[in-house]
Design a protein around this motif. Structure first.
Motif, short mmCIF file in Angstrom:
data_model
loop_
_atom_site.label_atom_id
_atom_site.label_comp_id
_atom_site.label_asym_id
_atom_site.label_seq_id
_atom_site.Cartn_x
_atom_site.Cartn_y
_atom_site.Cartn_z
N UNK A 94 62.76 49.05 48.02
CA UNK A 94 61.94 48.74 49.19
C UNK A 94 62.09 49.85 50.23
N UNK A 95 63.33 50.30 50.45
CA UNK A 95 63.56 51.39 51.40
C UNK A 95 62.87 52.67 50.93
N UNK A 96 62.96 52.94 49.63
CA UNK A 96 62.31 54.15 49.09
C UNK A 96 60.80 54.05 49.27
N UNK A 97 60.24 52.89 49.02
CA UNK A 97 58.80 52.70 49.20
C UNK A 97 58.40 52.85 50.65
N UNK A 98 59.24 52.34 51.56
CA UNK A 98 58.94 52.50 52.99
C UNK A 98 58.95 53.98 53.35
N UNK A 99 59.91 54.74 52.82
CA UNK A 99 59.94 56.18 53.06
C UNK A 99 58.71 56.87 52.52
N UNK A 100 58.30 56.48 51.33
CA UNK A 100 57.10 57.07 50.73
C UNK A 100 55.85 56.69 51.52
N UNK A 101 55.82 55.46 52.01
CA UNK A 101 54.66 55.04 52.82
C UNK A 101 54.57 55.88 54.08
N UNK A 102 55.72 56.16 54.71
CA UNK A 102 55.73 57.02 55.90
C UNK A 102 55.26 58.42 55.56
N UNK A 103 55.73 58.93 54.43
CA UNK A 103 55.32 60.28 53.99
C UNK A 103 53.82 60.32 53.74
N UNK A 104 53.30 59.29 53.09
CA UNK A 104 51.85 59.22 52.81
C UNK A 104 51.07 59.16 54.12
N UNK A 105 51.57 58.40 55.10
CA UNK A 105 50.88 58.31 56.39
C UNK A 105 50.85 59.68 57.08
N UNK A 106 51.99 60.40 57.03
CA UNK A 106 52.03 61.75 57.63
C UNK A 106 51.06 62.69 56.91
N UNK A 107 51.01 62.61 55.59
CA UNK A 107 50.09 63.45 54.82
C UNK A 107 48.63 63.11 55.14
N UNK A 108 48.36 61.82 55.35
CA UNK A 108 47.00 61.41 55.71
C UNK A 108 46.60 62.00 57.05
N UNK A 109 47.52 62.01 58.01
CA UNK A 109 47.24 62.61 59.32
C UNK A 109 47.00 64.11 59.16
N UNK A 111 45.94 65.64 56.47
CA UNK A 111 44.66 65.82 55.77
C UNK A 111 43.51 65.67 56.75
N UNK A 112 43.60 64.71 57.66
CA UNK A 112 42.55 64.53 58.66
C UNK A 112 42.45 65.76 59.55
N UNK A 113 43.59 66.31 59.94
CA UNK A 113 43.59 67.52 60.78
C UNK A 113 42.98 68.69 60.02
N UNK A 114 43.31 68.81 58.73
CA UNK A 114 42.74 69.89 57.91
C UNK A 114 41.23 69.72 57.76
N UNK A 115 40.76 68.48 57.64
CA UNK A 115 39.32 68.25 57.56
C UNK A 115 38.63 68.71 58.84
N UNK A 116 39.24 68.41 59.97
CA UNK A 116 38.66 68.85 61.25
C UNK A 116 38.63 70.37 61.33
#
Length: 146
Positions: A94-109, A111-116
């Motif tokens: 669960x902790x590992x998944x929470x870490x991965x979810x945070x990493x995915x959220x940072x990557x999504x941000x 990616x949005x900046x790169x799209x702009x």
């Protein structure tokens, strides 16, 4: 009188024997129940020698019951240990998944900046292409005029 005395003695004897028969039957049933419990417990703890002796009827009474209870408690403790280890594994995952979810959220941000940035770069390229075309057109017109 002797006859009456004999009849009373038989009645007294019958009254005294009946509870003993019930007690012997109850003891036999309890021993059978403990042996059955030992057989069932032996499936979970096949290497327990005391449990094997209880299942074969070599141990009786409190010793047999103690062997069965001890084996069952041991099995429960081992299962609780495995359950605790599994719960720890679940927490770790669960902790590992929470870490991965945070990493995915940072990557999504990111990616949005790169799209702009990409959209801005495309707009800049279009403006530069339009400016180049306009300067080429002006250069051709100046060349014709000269």
């Amino acid at each position: 009188r002797a006859w009456d005395g004999m009849a009373r003695a038989k009645q007294h004897s019958a009254r005294a024997i009946a509870p003993r028969k019930k007690a012997v039957a109850a003891d036999s049933q309890a021993a059978a129940d403990v042996s059955k419990a030992a057989e069932l417990s032996e499936r979970e703890a096949p290497n327990d020698s005391m449990l094997q002796r209880a299942a074969r009827g070599e141990l009786r009474g409190d010793a047999a019951l103690s062997a069965v209870l001890s084996a069952d408690v041991g099995v429960l403790e081992r299962r609780e240990e495995r359950l605790g280890a599994a719960a720890d594994d679940v927490d770790t995952q669960r902790e590992a998944l929470a870490g991965e979810a945070g990493r995915i959220a940072r990557l999504a941000v990111q990616a949005q900046a790169l799209r702009k940035e990409l959209t801005a770069a495309r707009s800049a390229m279009r403006r530069a292409a339009a400016a180049q075309e306009a300067s080429s057109k002006a250069l051709r017109q100046a060349a014709r005029a000269a």
